[in-house]
Design a protein around this motif. Structure first.
Motif, PDB file in Angstrom:
ATOM      1  N   SER A  52       0.831  -1.209   0.000  1.00 48.15           N
ATOM      2  CA  SER A  52       0.000   0.000   0.000  1.00 48.15           C
ATOM      3  C   SER A  52       0.864   1.257   0.000  1.00 48.15           C
ATOM      4  CB  SER A  52      -0.941   0.011   1.208  1.00 48.15           C
ATOM      5  OG  SER A  52      -1.972  -0.928   1.049  1.00 48.15           O
ATOM      6  N   ASP A  53       1.971   1.227   0.737  1.00 46.40           N
ATOM      7  CA  ASP A  53       2.863   2.388   0.793  1.00 46.40           C
ATOM      8  C   ASP A  53       3.529   2.630  -0.556  1.00 46.40           C
ATOM      9  OD1 ASP A  53       2.211   2.653   3.449  1.00 46.40           O
ATOM     10  OD2 ASP A  53       4.062   1.732   4.194  1.00 46.40           O
ATOM     11  N   ILE A  54       3.899   1.547  -1.231  1.00 43.59           N
ATOM     12  CA  ILE A  54       4.517   1.682  -2.553  1.00 43.59           C
ATOM     13  C   ILE A  54       3.532   2.296  -3.542  1.00 43.59           C
ATOM     14  CG2 ILE A  54       5.437   0.403  -4.529  1.00 43.59           C
ATOM     15  CD1 ILE A  54       6.534  -1.636  -2.445  1.00 43.59           C
ATOM     16  N   ALA A  55       2.306   1.778  -3.570  1.00 42.66           N
ATOM     17  CA  ALA A  55       1.298   2.312  -4.484  1.00 42.66           C
ATOM     18  C   ALA A  55       1.022   3.779  -4.194  1.00 42.66           C
ATOM     19  CB  ALA A  55       0.010   1.498  -4.371  1.00 42.66           C
ATOM     20  N   ALA A  56       0.927   4.141  -2.902  1.00 44.26           N
ATOM     21  CA  ALA A  56       0.656   5.531  -2.522  1.00 44.26           C
ATOM     22  C   ALA A  56       1.803   6.443  -2.942  1.00 44.26           C
ATOM     23  CB  ALA A  56       0.417   5.630  -1.018  1.00 44.26           C
ATOM     24  N   LEU A  57       3.031   5.990  -2.714  1.00 44.61           N
ATOM     25  CA  LEU A  57       4.202   6.777  -3.106  1.00 44.61           C
ATOM     26  C   LEU A  57       4.198   7.058  -4.596  1.00 44.61           C
ATOM     27  CD1 LEU A  57       7.135   7.915  -2.647  1.00 44.61           C
ATOM     28  CD2 LEU A  57       7.923   5.601  -3.197  1.00 44.61           C
ATOM     29  N   LEU A  58       4.006   6.023  -5.399  1.00 41.01           N
ATOM     30  CA  LEU A  58       4.090   6.194  -6.848  1.00 41.01           C
ATOM     31  C   LEU A  58       2.936   7.031  -7.388  1.00 41.01           C
ATOM     32  CD1 LEU A  58       5.344   2.639  -7.858  1.00 41.01           C
ATOM     33  CD2 LEU A  58       6.674   4.750  -7.594  1.00 41.01           C
ATOM     34  N   ALA A  59       1.742   6.894  -6.811  1.00 40.50           N
ATOM     35  CA  ALA A  59       0.619   7.740  -7.230  1.00 40.50           C
ATOM     36  C   ALA A  59       0.933   9.209  -6.949  1.00 40.50           C
ATOM     37  CB  ALA A  59      -0.657   7.309  -6.505  1.00 40.50           C
ATOM     38  N   ARG A  60       1.490   9.478  -5.747  1.00 41.25           N
ATOM     39  CA  ARG A  60       1.852  10.864  -5.403  1.00 41.25           C
ATOM     40  C   ARG A  60       2.909  11.412  -6.342  1.00 41.25           C
ATOM     41  NH1 ARG A  60       1.862   8.840  -0.061  1.00 41.25           N
ATOM     42  NH2 ARG A  60       4.146   8.725  -0.101  1.00 41.25           N
ATOM     43  N   GLU A  61       3.952  10.621  -6.587  1.00 38.20           N
ATOM     44  CA  GLU A  61       5.062  11.107  -7.407  1.00 38.20           C
ATOM     45  C   GLU A  61       4.643  11.355  -8.850  1.00 38.20           C
ATOM     46  OE1 GLU A  61       7.890  12.173  -6.339  1.00 38.20           O
ATOM     47  OE2 GLU A  61       7.496  11.570  -4.275  1.00 38.20           O
ATOM     48  N   LYS A  62       3.770  10.526  -9.369  1.00 37.25           N
ATOM     49  CA  LYS A  62       3.251  10.757 -10.721  1.00 37.25           C
ATOM     50  C   LYS A  62       2.473  12.066 -10.781  1.00 37.25           C
ATOM     51  CE  LYS A  62       2.805   5.826 -11.811  1.00 37.25           C
ATOM     52  NZ  LYS A  62       1.844   4.713 -12.033  1.00 37.25           N
ATOM     53  N   LEU A 112      -4.670  -6.706  -4.387  1.00 34.46           N
ATOM     54  CA  LEU A 112      -4.384  -5.555  -5.237  1.00 34.46           C
ATOM     55  C   LEU A 112      -4.504  -4.297  -4.381  1.00 34.46           C
ATOM     56  CD1 LEU A 112      -6.419  -6.472  -8.445  1.00 34.46           C
ATOM     57  CD2 LEU A 112      -3.946  -6.645  -8.128  1.00 34.46           C
ATOM     58  N   HIS A 113      -3.443  -3.513  -4.350  1.00 29.18           N
ATOM     59  CA  HIS A 113      -3.422  -2.261  -3.596  1.00 29.18           C
ATOM     60  C   HIS A 113      -3.453  -1.124  -4.614  1.00 29.18           C
ATOM     61  CE1 HIS A 113      -2.068  -4.307   0.192  1.00 29.18           C
ATOM     62  NE2 HIS A 113      -1.728  -5.208  -0.718  1.00 29.18           N
ATOM     63  N   SER A 114      -4.560  -0.387  -4.656  1.00 30.55           N
ATOM     64  CA  SER A 114      -4.734   0.681  -5.647  1.00 30.55           C
ATOM     65  C   SER A 114      -4.731   2.040  -4.955  1.00 30.55           C
ATOM     66  CB  SER A 114      -6.042   0.493  -6.416  1.00 30.55           C
ATOM     67  OG  SER A 114      -5.991  -0.676  -7.197  1.00 30.55           O
ATOM     68  N   ALA A 115      -3.868   2.913  -5.421  1.00 30.72           N
ATOM     69  CA  ALA A 115      -3.735   4.236  -4.823  1.00 30.72           C
ATOM     70  C   ALA A 115      -4.065   5.319  -5.836  1.00 30.72           C
ATOM     71  CB  ALA A 115      -2.314   4.441  -4.298  1.00 30.72           C
ATOM     72  N   VAL A 116      -4.616   6.399  -5.329  1.00 33.22           N
ATOM     73  CA  VAL A 116      -4.910   7.563  -6.157  1.00 33.22           C
ATOM     74  C   VAL A 116      -4.447   8.808  -5.398  1.00 33.22           C
ATOM     75  CG1 VAL A 116      -7.257   7.776  -5.249  1.00 33.22           C
ATOM     76  CG2 VAL A 116      -6.706   8.773  -7.467  1.00 33.22           C
ATOM     77  N   ALA A 117      -3.919   9.767  -6.129  1.00 35.95           N
ATOM     78  CA  ALA A 117      -3.499  11.037  -5.533  1.00 35.95           C
ATOM     79  C   ALA A 117      -3.817  12.162  -6.505  1.00 35.95           C
ATOM     80  CB  ALA A 117      -2.003  11.022  -5.214  1.00 35.95           C
ATOM     81  N   VAL A 118      -4.211  13.295  -5.960  1.00 37.67           N
ATOM     82  CA  VAL A 118      -4.465  14.479  -6.779  1.00 37.67           C
ATOM     83  C   VAL A 118      -3.537  15.591  -6.306  1.00 37.67           C
ATOM     84  CG1 VAL A 118      -6.143  16.217  -7.515  1.00 37.67           C
ATOM     85  CG2 VAL A 118      -6.879  13.842  -7.148  1.00 37.67           C
ATOM     86  N   ALA A 119      -2.818  16.194  -7.256  1.00 40.08           N
ATOM     87  CA  ALA A 119      -1.928  17.312  -6.946  1.00 40.08           C
ATOM     88  C   ALA A 119      -2.459  18.575  -7.614  1.00 40.08           C
ATOM     89  CB  ALA A 119      -0.516  17.019  -7.425  1.00 40.08           C
ATOM     90  N   TYR A 120      -2.196  19.696  -6.957  1.00 37.49           N
ATOM     91  CA  TYR A 120      -2.569  21.001  -7.510  1.00 37.49           C
ATOM     92  C   TYR A 120      -1.448  21.966  -7.148  1.00 37.49           C
ATOM     93  CZ  TYR A 120      -5.434  25.056  -8.728  1.00 37.49           C
ATOM     94  OH  TYR A 120      -5.924  26.201  -9.310  1.00 37.49           O
ATOM     95  N   ASP A 121      -0.850  22.586  -8.159  1.00 36.36           N
ATOM     96  CA  ASP A 121       0.278  23.494  -7.946  1.00 36.36           C
ATOM     97  C   ASP A 121       1.355  22.860  -7.067  1.00 36.36           C
ATOM     98  OD1 ASP A 121      -0.629  25.497  -9.603  1.00 36.36           O
ATOM     99  OD2 ASP A 121      -1.563  26.658  -7.998  1.00 36.36           O
TER     100      ASP A 121
END
Length: 202
Positions: A52-62, A112-121
């Motif tokens: 879960s930490d890996i998925a979260a990290l990569l979603a954030r970095e993308k 399956l560990h699925s992560a989503v992240a939204v970035a703004y500025d």
């Protein structure tokens, strides 16, 4: 019909056709701007091993990588990891890799560990991780080979060598989890966030 009311489309930091289609089917105006990051190098540098930490990290970095190029835009990053106990799987390297992965997964349960992240500025303004448990039926080598023959090149497009939305559904006897999580995008929590930002009509 679109339900998106942002001034500009949501940016999807991915080349995933499935994720883009999920968003479009939900009435969201979206454009793809893939993130150019070295996922394995980032994972190694972070020194994390929990799926879960890996998925979260990569979603954030993308999301952050693309947000840096598109100020003033909402950028969505997503990632998914597959774990069989302590073993993590990446996308298979062609048919041989897919065969090996499916033989390892057959007859057992994986997550399956699925992560989503939204970035703004260049700031992460939302993130969420969801988990689905998948139980694959026992499969002989002959059955795996027959599946690979039928599925073709698509087997190399997803971790585990299967696509549940296609012929991969035949491989399973039980699924516990949200359909969107399995497809790699926890959509319901994401929609809730987008509504909180007044980016959806309802």
């Amino acid at each position: 019909m679109t339900v998106w009311c942002g001034d500009t489309p949501l940016i999807l930091a991915s080349q995933s056709r499935t994720r883009r289609l999920l968003l479009a089917n939900a009435g969201i105006d979206v454009e793809a701007r893939p993130a150019e990051i070295d996922e394995r190098a980032m994972q190694a540098a972070a020194g994390i091993t929990a799926p879960s930490d890996i998925a979260a990290l990569l979603a954030r970095e993308k999301a952050l990588a693309v947000s840096a190029r598109w100020p003033g835009r909402h950028v969505l990053g997503a990632d998914q990891t597959l774990a069989l106990g302590d073993r993590l799987f990446n996308k298979p390297d062609g048919r041989v890799g897919a065969f090996e992965q499916l033989r390892a997964l057959a007859g057992g349960s994986h997550q399956l560990h699925s992560a989503v992240a939204v970035a703004y500025d260049r700031m992460v303004v939302f993130e969420h991780v969801a988990v689905a448990s998948m139980t694959m039926r026992p499969l002989s080598e002959i059955a795996v080979a027959a599946y690979l023959d039928a599925a073709g090149d698509a087997v190399a497009a997803s971790v585990g060598g299967y696509q549940l939305e296609g012929l991969g559904v035949h491989l399973f006897e039980r699924i516990d989890g949200d359909h969107f999580t399995i497809l790699g995008l926890p959509l319901l929590p994401l929609l809730g966030f987008l509504r909180s930002r007044r980016l959806l009509v309802f």
